[in-house]
Design an enzyme around this catalytic site. Structure first.
Site, short mmCIF file in Angstrom:
data_model
loop_
_atom_site.label_atom_id
_atom_site.label_comp_id
_atom_site.label_asym_id
_atom_site.label_seq_id
_atom_site.Cartn_x
_atom_site.Cartn_y
_atom_site.Cartn_z
N GLN A 1 0.81 -1.21 0.00
CA GLN A 1 0.00 0.00 0.00
C GLN A 1 0.84 1.26 0.00
O GLN A 1 0.42 2.32 -0.47
CB GLN A 1 -0.94 -0.01 1.21
CG GLN A 1 -1.96 -1.13 1.19
CD GLN A 1 -2.87 -1.06 -0.03
OE1 GLN A 1 -3.50 -0.04 -0.28
NE2 GLN A 1 -2.92 -2.13 -0.80
N HIS B 1 1.34 3.45 -3.14
CA HIS B 1 0.35 4.42 -3.61
C HIS B 1 0.96 5.81 -3.76
O HIS B 1 0.62 6.55 -4.69
CB HIS B 1 -0.83 4.50 -2.64
CG HIS B 1 -1.95 3.57 -2.99
ND1 HIS B 1 -2.86 3.84 -3.96
CD2 HIS B 1 -2.31 2.37 -2.47
CE1 HIS B 1 -3.75 2.85 -4.05
NE2 HIS B 1 -3.43 1.94 -3.16
N ASP C 1 -9.17 -3.54 -2.48
CA ASP C 1 -8.91 -2.48 -3.44
C ASP C 1 -9.43 -2.81 -4.83
O ASP C 1 -9.88 -1.93 -5.56
CB ASP C 1 -7.40 -2.23 -3.55
CG ASP C 1 -6.90 -1.26 -2.49
OD1 ASP C 1 -7.72 -0.69 -1.76
OD2 ASP C 1 -5.67 -1.08 -2.41
N HIS D 1 -43.92 30.42 15.46
CA HIS D 1 -44.07 28.97 15.51
C HIS D 1 -45.32 28.60 16.33
O HIS D 1 -46.11 27.74 15.94
CB HIS D 1 -42.84 28.32 16.18
CG HIS D 1 -41.60 28.29 15.35
ND1 HIS D 1 -41.00 29.42 14.87
CD2 HIS D 1 -40.83 27.24 14.93
CE1 HIS D 1 -39.91 29.08 14.19
NE2 HIS D 1 -39.79 27.75 14.21
N GLU E 1 -7.43 3.90 7.57
CA GLU E 1 -8.30 3.50 6.47
C GLU E 1 -8.42 1.97 6.37
O GLU E 1 -9.51 1.41 6.36
CB GLU E 1 -7.72 4.06 5.17
CG GLU E 1 -8.46 3.67 3.91
CD GLU E 1 -7.76 4.15 2.66
OE1 GLU E 1 -8.42 4.19 1.61
OE2 GLU E 1 -6.56 4.49 2.71
N HIS E 2 -7.29 1.30 6.25
CA HIS E 2 -7.26 -0.16 6.15
C HIS E 2 -6.63 -0.74 7.40
O HIS E 2 -5.57 -0.28 7.83
CB HIS E 2 -6.42 -0.63 4.95
CG HIS E 2 -6.78 0.00 3.65
ND1 HIS E 2 -5.99 0.94 3.01
CD2 HIS E 2 -7.85 -0.19 2.84
CE1 HIS E 2 -6.54 1.30 1.89
NE2 HIS E 2 -7.69 0.64 1.75
#
Length: 429
Positions: free
Chosen positions: A250, A253, A352, A411, A318-319
Site C-alpha cells: 500500500q 500508492h 482495493d 411557531h 483506512e485499512h
C-alpha cells in the site's frame, strides 16, 4: 504502556504541506468558476499536456476503446464489477423505507431518494485506477442515480483504455478524459460544456481531496479520501514477510501514504523492519514505497490485544489488517477503521480491486465519524409526516407551549391555528 519504535512525520510538518496544497487548490477553483471551459482547458494543457478538441468521449470512441482491449482484460473487469455489484445490491436491500403510527392519527415515515446526479473522479497519474470506476460509478448506479458522469486523467498523453472500459461497463452516462482539480471543479460548478452535478465522489491525491473539501457545500461529497493508510495488527505468531509485504503493497500508492504496525511482539517488530528493507531492494515501486515508509512509517509495541485496540482506534486508519491468532476479537472491539481484513487469507489488495467491498474509505482520522463509500452515500433518507385532525389538535397544544417556551411566537401561532381550526371540527360536523 504503548511504545513507539518508529514514528512518521509530525502533525506540524503535515499541516505545513497541507496549507500549500489548500492555497493552490483555492486559486484553481476560483479560476474555473470565473472562466469555465477556458480555465479547465488551460489547466489540462499545462498540468497533463492534454488539450483534445473535446474532453468528453463519444459512444463511438468508447466502443472502439473497449474493442481494443484483450478479451481477458474485459472479462477481469466484468468479474470484479460483478462482485462489487452483488455486495452493493445486498447493502441496498438493507436500506428500508418506513412508516409508523407513533400516536393515534400521527403518521411518520421516511423515503429513500437517490441523489439526482453524481460526478465520479477516477484517479490516474502513475497508476490507472481501473477499480475506482467500479467503486463509484457502479455503486451510484446500483443506488439508482439517474445521471452519473466520470472523469479520469490521461496518462502520459494517452487515454487510459482499461479505465475508460471500466467506466463504461459500470454504467457511466458521460465519460471525460480530464484530471485533477480542474475535473472536480468542472463537475461541481459546471462549465459551458459540462452540466454540474449534485455530488462528487472518488479518491485521489492531496489536491483532489482538498478540492473536494473546498467544493463541499456547493455539492455533496462522499468523504475526504486522502493518502492511503494501512495498519497491520500482529501477534507473536504473525509472519514478518507477510506484514512487510502488506505494508509496502500500500505504501506504493504515494510518498505520503502511512504504513503502520501494532504488535505485541518486539521480535516480530524487529524482524518486520529487516524484512521491509529486504523487500524494498526488489520491489519495482520501491522508489515511492521507500519514501512512504521512511517518512510516514509507524511501529507501536503494545502489551496485549486490549492495548492494541486502543492504539488502533487512536490512529483510525483506512485499512486495518488483523494477523493474530484471534481476528474476531478485533472485529468485535475495534471502533475506528475504514475497512477490516481478518486473517492472513485476505489483504487490502483484495478490497482495493476485486472482492466486492468498496475501496473509497475514510483517511486522516475520519474513520472516527464515518464509514466508506457505499450505496447509502448516494441515497437521501428524507422524512415526512401527516396527522388526522384530532391528532393535530393534540400535537398542536404541546407544540404551542414548547414554542412559547423558546420565544418562537410565530411557531406558536402555526400550532394554535391548527388547534383552533381542527379543535371544533367534531362539533361542527
Amino acid at each position: 504502556m504503548a511504545k513507539f519504535l518508529k514514528m512518521g512525520k509530525s502533525k506540524e510538518e503535515i499541516a505545513e504541506t497541507e496549507m500549500n496544497v489548500s492555497q493552490t487548490v483555492k486559486s484553481m477553483i476560483e479560476e474555473v468558476k470565473k472562466n469555465g471551459d477556458q480555465a479547465v482547458r488551460e489547466y489540462s494543457r499545462r498540468l497533463d499536456k492534454w488539450s483534445p478538441e473535446n474532453f468528453k468521449l463519444s459512444k463511438e470512441q468508447v466502443d472502439e476503446i473497449i474493442k481494443s482491449l484483450p478479451e481477458e482484460t474485459i472479462n477481469d473487469i466484468k468479474f470484479a464489477q460483478a462482485q462489487v455489484r452483488r455486495f452493493a445490491e445486498v447493502q441496498k436491500s438493507a436500506i428500508r423505507e418506513i412508516e409508523v403510527e407513533t400516536l393515534p392519527g400521527v403518521i411518520l415515515g421516511h423515503k429513500n431518494i437517490p441523489v439526482g446526479s453524481v460526478g465520479c473522479y477516477i484517479p490516474g497519474g502513475r497508476y490507472p485506477m481501473v477499480a475506482s470506476a467500479h467503486m463509484s460509478v457502479l455503486t451510484a448506479k446500483v443506488a439508482g442515480v439517474k445521471r452519473v458522469i466520470a472523469c479520469t486523467p490521461p496518462i502520459n498523453g494517452e487515454i487510459p483504455a482499461a479505465t475508460i472500459a471500466a467506466m463504461s461497463l459500470a454504467g457511466a452516462d458521460e465519460i471525460y478524459v480530464l484530471g485533477g482539480v480542474q475535473a472536480l471543479a468542472a463537475m461541481a460548478l459546471g462549465t459551458e460544456s459540462i452540466q454540474p452535478v449534485d455530488m462528487i465522489v472518488g479518491p485521489g491525491n492531496a489536491f483532489v481531496a482538498e478540492a473536494k473539501r473546498q467544493l463541499f457545500g456547493i455539492v455533496g461529497i462522499d468523504l475526504l479520501a486522502g493518502p492511503t493508510e494501512t495498519l497491520v495488527i500482529a501477534d507473536e505468531k504473525a509472519d514478518p514477510e507477510m506484514i512487510a509485504c502488506d505494508i509496502l503493497g500500500q505504501s506504493e500508492h504515494g510518498p505520503t501514504s502511512p504504513g503502520a504496525l501494532i504488535t505485541t511482539s518486539e521480535k516480530i517488530a524487529r524482524e518486520t523492519i529487516i524484512e521491509i528493507e529486504r523487500q524494498l531492494e526488489v520491489l519495482p515501486t520501491a522508489d515511492v514505497a521507500r519514501i512512504a515508509w521512511e517518512e510516514n512509517g509507524i511501529i507501536i509495541l503494545v502489551e496485549n490485544e486490549e492495548e492494541a485496540v486502543r492504539e488502533a482506534d487512536k490512529l483510525a486508519f483506512e485499512h486495518v489488517e488483523i494477523l493474530t491468532e484471534n481476528p474476531d476479537y478485533f472485529l468485535g472491539n475495534l471502533k475506528n477503521f475504514g475497512a477490516l481484513f481478518l486473517g492472513p487469507e485476505t489483504n487490502v489488495a483484495y478490497g482495493d480491486k476485486v472482492i466486492g467491498t468498496n475501496h473509497t474509505l475514510p483517511t486522516k482520522g475520519a474513520a472516527r465519524y464515518t464509514g466508506g463509500l457505499w450505496v447509502g452515500k448516494f441515497i437521501k433518507t428524507c422524512t415526512y409526516q401527516r396527522c388526522t385532525p384530532e391528532a393535530s389538535v393534540l400535537i398542536g397544544e404541546y407544540a404551542a407551549r414548547l414554542c412559547e417556551l423558546e420565544n418562537f411566537m410565530g411557531h406558536r401561532e402555526q400550532a394554535l391555528l391548527r388547534v383552533r381550526r381542527y379543535g371544533n371540527k367534531s362539533v361542527m360536523s
